[in-house]
Design an enzyme around this catalytic site. Structure first.
Site, PDB file in Angstrom:
ATOM      1  CG  LEU A  68       9.106  48.624 -71.251  1.00  0.00           C
ATOM      2  CD1 LEU A  68       8.314  47.907 -72.341  1.00  0.00           C
ATOM      3  CD2 LEU A  68       8.303  48.622 -69.960  1.00  0.00           C
ATOM      4  CG  ASP A 124      -3.828  57.372 -65.655  1.00  0.00           C
ATOM      5  OD1 ASP A 124      -3.450  56.501 -64.830  1.00  0.00           O
ATOM      6  OD2 ASP A 124      -4.521  58.353 -65.331  1.00  0.00           O
ATOM      7  CG  ASP A 132      -3.539  53.628 -72.500  1.00  0.00           C
ATOM      8  OD1 ASP A 132      -3.400  54.390 -73.480  1.00  0.00           O
ATOM      9  OD2 ASP A 132      -4.094  53.967 -71.432  1.00  0.00           O
ATOM     10  CG  ASN A 151       9.896  52.174 -60.706  1.00  0.00           C
ATOM     11  OD1 ASN A 151      10.431  52.118 -59.598  1.00  0.00           O
ATOM     12  ND2 ASN A 151       9.378  53.305 -61.182  1.00  0.00           N
ATOM     13  CE1 TYR A 218       2.837  51.248 -52.390  1.00  0.00           C
ATOM     14  CE2 TYR A 218       3.597  50.791 -50.157  1.00  0.00           C
ATOM     15  CZ  TYR A 218       3.873  51.072 -51.488  1.00  0.00           C
ATOM     16  OH  TYR A 218       5.184  51.167 -51.902  1.00  0.00           O
ATOM     17  CE  LYS A 222       4.450  48.729 -54.325  1.00  0.00           C
ATOM     18  NZ  LYS A 222       5.267  48.810 -55.547  1.00  0.00           N
ATOM     19  CB  THR A 253      10.811  59.149 -54.460  1.00  0.00           C
ATOM     20  OG1 THR A 253       9.849  58.466 -53.641  1.00  0.00           O
ATOM     21  CG2 THR A 253      11.981  58.244 -54.738  1.00  0.00           C
TER      22      THR A 253
HETATM   23  N1  LIG Z   1      10.018  55.850 -52.435  1.00  0.00           N
HETATM   24  C1  LIG Z   1       9.960  54.931 -51.499  1.00  0.00           C
HETATM   25  O1  LIG Z   1      10.214  55.203 -50.323  1.00  0.00           O
HETATM   26  C2  LIG Z   1       9.610  53.513 -51.872  1.00  0.00           C
HETATM   27  C3  LIG Z   1       9.804  52.516 -50.921  1.00  0.00           C
HETATM   28  C4  LIG Z   1       9.500  51.193 -51.255  1.00  0.00           C
HETATM   29  C5  LIG Z   1       9.025  50.897 -52.509  1.00  0.00           C
HETATM   30  N2  LIG Z   1       8.834  51.898 -53.415  1.00  0.00           N
HETATM   31  C6  LIG Z   1       8.291  51.539 -54.729  1.00  0.00           C
HETATM   32  O2  LIG Z   1       9.171  51.985 -55.739  1.00  0.00           O
HETATM   33  C7  LIG Z   1       8.441  52.293 -56.929  1.00  0.00           C
HETATM   34  C8  LIG Z   1       8.807  53.686 -57.408  1.00  0.00           C
HETATM   35  O3  LIG Z   1       8.436  54.607 -56.401  1.00  0.00           O
HETATM   36  P1  LIG Z   1       8.934  56.128 -56.387  1.00  0.00           P
HETATM   37  O4  LIG Z   1       9.062  56.481 -54.967  1.00  0.00           O
HETATM   38  O5  LIG Z   1      10.083  56.306 -57.306  1.00  0.00           O
HETATM   39  O6  LIG Z   1       7.633  56.867 -56.963  1.00  0.00           O
HETATM   40  P2  LIG Z   1       7.453  58.346 -57.534  1.00  0.00           P
HETATM   41  O7  LIG Z   1       8.667  59.170 -57.299  1.00  0.00           O
HETATM   42  O8  LIG Z   1       6.153  58.800 -57.019  1.00  0.00           O
HETATM   43  O9  LIG Z   1       7.355  58.097 -59.116  1.00  0.00           O
HETATM   44  C9  LIG Z   1       6.286  57.385 -59.624  1.00  0.00           C
HETATM   45  C10 LIG Z   1       6.421  57.186 -61.112  1.00  0.00           C
HETATM   46  O10 LIG Z   1       5.290  56.437 -61.536  1.00  0.00           O
HETATM   47  C11 LIG Z   1       4.556  57.184 -62.496  1.00  0.00           C
HETATM   48  N3  LIG Z   1       3.117  57.027 -62.322  1.00  0.00           N
HETATM   49  C12 LIG Z   1       2.391  57.293 -61.204  1.00  0.00           C
HETATM   50  N4  LIG Z   1       1.092  57.030 -61.432  1.00  0.00           N
HETATM   51  C13 LIG Z   1       1.007  56.591 -62.706  1.00  0.00           C
HETATM   52  C14 LIG Z   1      -0.061  56.180 -63.521  1.00  0.00           C
HETATM   53  N5  LIG Z   1      -1.321  56.200 -63.093  1.00  0.00           N
HETATM   54  N6  LIG Z   1       0.190  55.791 -64.784  1.00  0.00           N
HETATM   55  C15 LIG Z   1       1.452  55.803 -65.258  1.00  0.00           C
HETATM   56  N7  LIG Z   1       2.515  56.196 -64.535  1.00  0.00           N
HETATM   57  C16 LIG Z   1       2.289  56.594 -63.286  1.00  0.00           C
HETATM   58  C17 LIG Z   1       4.924  58.621 -62.259  1.00  0.00           C
HETATM   59  O11 LIG Z   1       4.682  59.324 -63.464  1.00  0.00           O
HETATM   60  P3  LIG Z   1       4.377  60.907 -63.486  1.00  0.00           P
HETATM   61  O12 LIG Z   1       5.685  61.542 -63.142  1.00  0.00           O
HETATM   62  O13 LIG Z   1       3.962  61.170 -64.859  1.00  0.00           O
HETATM   63  O14 LIG Z   1       3.330  61.141 -62.450  1.00  0.00           O
HETATM   64  C18 LIG Z   1       6.401  58.493 -61.892  1.00  0.00           C
HETATM   65  O15 LIG Z   1       7.187  58.356 -63.041  1.00  0.00           O
HETATM   66  C19 LIG Z   1       6.968  52.139 -56.554  1.00  0.00           C
HETATM   67  O16 LIG Z   1       6.527  50.881 -56.992  1.00  0.00           O
HETATM   68  C20 LIG Z   1       6.969  52.189 -55.044  1.00  0.00           C
HETATM   69  O17 LIG Z   1       5.891  51.511 -54.490  1.00  0.00           O
HETATM   70  C21 LIG Z   1       9.123  53.190 -53.130  1.00  0.00           C
END
Ligand SMILES: NC(=O)c1ccc[n+]([C@@H]2O[C@H](COP(=O)([O-])OP(=O)(O)OC[C@H]3O[C@@H](n4cnc5c(N)ncnc54)[C@H](OP(=O)(O)O)[C@@H]3O)[C@@H](O)[C@H]2O)c1
Length: 342
Positions: A68, A124, A132, A151, A218, A222, A253
């Site tokens: 999941l 959401d 939900d 995630n 944020y 975390k 991302t």
């Molecule tokens: N990217 C980085 O540099 C980075 C670094 C350190 C840690 N992280 C962590 O890694 C994880 C993934 O990050 P990412 O960069 O892959 O993020 P991302 O590309 O922005 O993707 C976020 C995902 O979460 C979903 N989401 C966002 N808001 C939501 C909500 N209110 N309800 C349900 N789903 C929601 C989005 O769905 P939709 O597509 O439908 O909006 C998307 O599938 C996060 O926890 C982030 O804090 C990321």
């Protein structure tokens, strides 16, 4: 002490009293330890990041059981879904936008065929609605969910002083990053406990490991996940469930708004490969229980900063503030340019 005595005797060094011998020996031992400990620790990091393999994913649940993933429709979550489907797990995809979930479910079935099943749920997490979570419980009910990837995450739209943070943004970050992770885990972990096996991965961030001014909410959310996950890891270990907090610097991302990969910024596929290849290894997160920083450059960076500067030291926080003040200035300039061009 005996060894030091032998060496000093051999060198013909005389001590006036036993206490001066103890003092000199202690200083000598402390000096040796100060030099040897970082070298030993660095060798451990190198082995963990580059040499030793992680535990096979199948040791947490057989192929054909379910994984999941929250926040599964984009970025890192999407790569977890594709990678785990490739390894033979059925996938439950949870995130906000049904159309994106449907597209990913079709991609999985066209790539990996009818042997891999998918289930989707659009919810959401910022709404924190009981209905939900009831739907999620029904969806997972009776399924052997052996892997949970917490995630989903949200950061500030741009770095912002805490006192100016919009109330909605503050609420969404806490509901999505903290509350969703707690509620989803509470639904899924009991099944793992009853089966005496399972893997729970939770995405944390350097933004929380190193206090980050202008991303204060944020950062705090975390840091919460780091503490919670380590505590949970200890609770679930006797039940055969492995919990691992995943630490990470930037990944290309939508959230990071970075498109170009570099040595310090992998793409989601490279990042997820590192995570799944290093389960059970700490990487750069030495001495942080139930935690891994598996991507090589992130691991080295974390080890160096923690070891030589301290993760919550004045200097680290000051550098971090300078960086985020710059990012804010650039973001505000861009927003002003965009507004002018409209
Ligand atoms: N990217 C980085 O540099 C980075 C670094 C350190 C840690 N992280 C962590 O890694 C994880 C993934 O990050 P990412 O960069 O892959 O993020 P991302 O590309 O922005 O993707 C976020 C995902 O979460 C979903 N989401 C966002 N808001 C939501 C909500 N209110 N309800 C349900 N789903 C929601 C989005 O769905 P939709 O597509 O439908 O909006 C998307 O599938 C996060 O926890 C982030 O804090 C990321």
């Amino acid at each position: 002490m005996d060894a030091i005595k032998k060496v000093t005797d051999y060198l013909g060094v005389q001590f006036e009293s036993n206490s001066s011998f103890i003092l000199v020996s202690s200083v000598l031992l402390a000096g040796i330890f100060t030099i040897v400990a970082p070298i030993f620790s660095f060798i451990r990091v190198l082995f963990s990041l580059f040499v030793l393999p992680g535990k096979p994913i199948s040791s947490f649940g057989p192929r054909g059981s379910w994984a999941l993933i929250t926040g599964a429709s984009d970025g890192i979550g999407k790569e977890f879904a594709l990678a785990l489907a490739k390894k033979g797990y059925n996938i439950i995809l949870i995130s906000r936008t049904q159309s994106k979930l449907d597209t990913l479910a079709s991609e999985i079935s066209s790539k990996y065929g009818p042997k891999i099943s998918t289930k989707t749920l659009a919810m959401d997490f910022s709404q924190n609605k009981d209905s939900d979570y009831t739907a999620l419980r029904k969806l997972a009910d009776g399924l052997d969910v052996s892997i949970l990837v917490n995630n989903v995450g949200l950061s500030h739209s741009i770095p912002v002083p805490f006192v100016e943070t919009p109330a909605q943004e503050m609420n969404d970050i806490i509901m999505i990053n903290c509350m969703a992770t707690l509620r989803v885990t509470k639904l899924i972990a009991p099944g793992m406990i009853s089966r005496k096996r399972g893997l729970i991965l939770t995405m944390a961030s350097f933004g929380g490991f190193f206090p980050t001014p202008l991303l204060a909410t944020y950062s705090g959310s975390k840091a919460f996940l780091q503490q919670w996950s380590t505590a949970l890891g200890s609770e679930l270990q006797p039940h055969g469930v492995h919990v691992q907090c995943i630490q990470s610097h930037l990944v290309t991302t939508a959230m990071s708004k970075i498109r170009k990969t570099s040595a310090l910024v992998p793409n989601p596929r490279q990042f997820v490969q590192a995570v799944l290849g290093k389960i059970g290894r700490s990487g750069g997160a030495q001495n942080v229980a139930f935690t891994s920083t598996p991507y090589w450059s992130h691991g080295l960076m974390q080890w160096f900063l923690s070891r030589f500067l301290g993760e919550r030291s004045q200097i680290v926080v000051k550098i971090n503030r300078g960086m985020h003040e710059d990012i804010r200035k650039r973001a505000l300039r861009k927003a002003a340019r965009d507004a002018k061009n409209q």
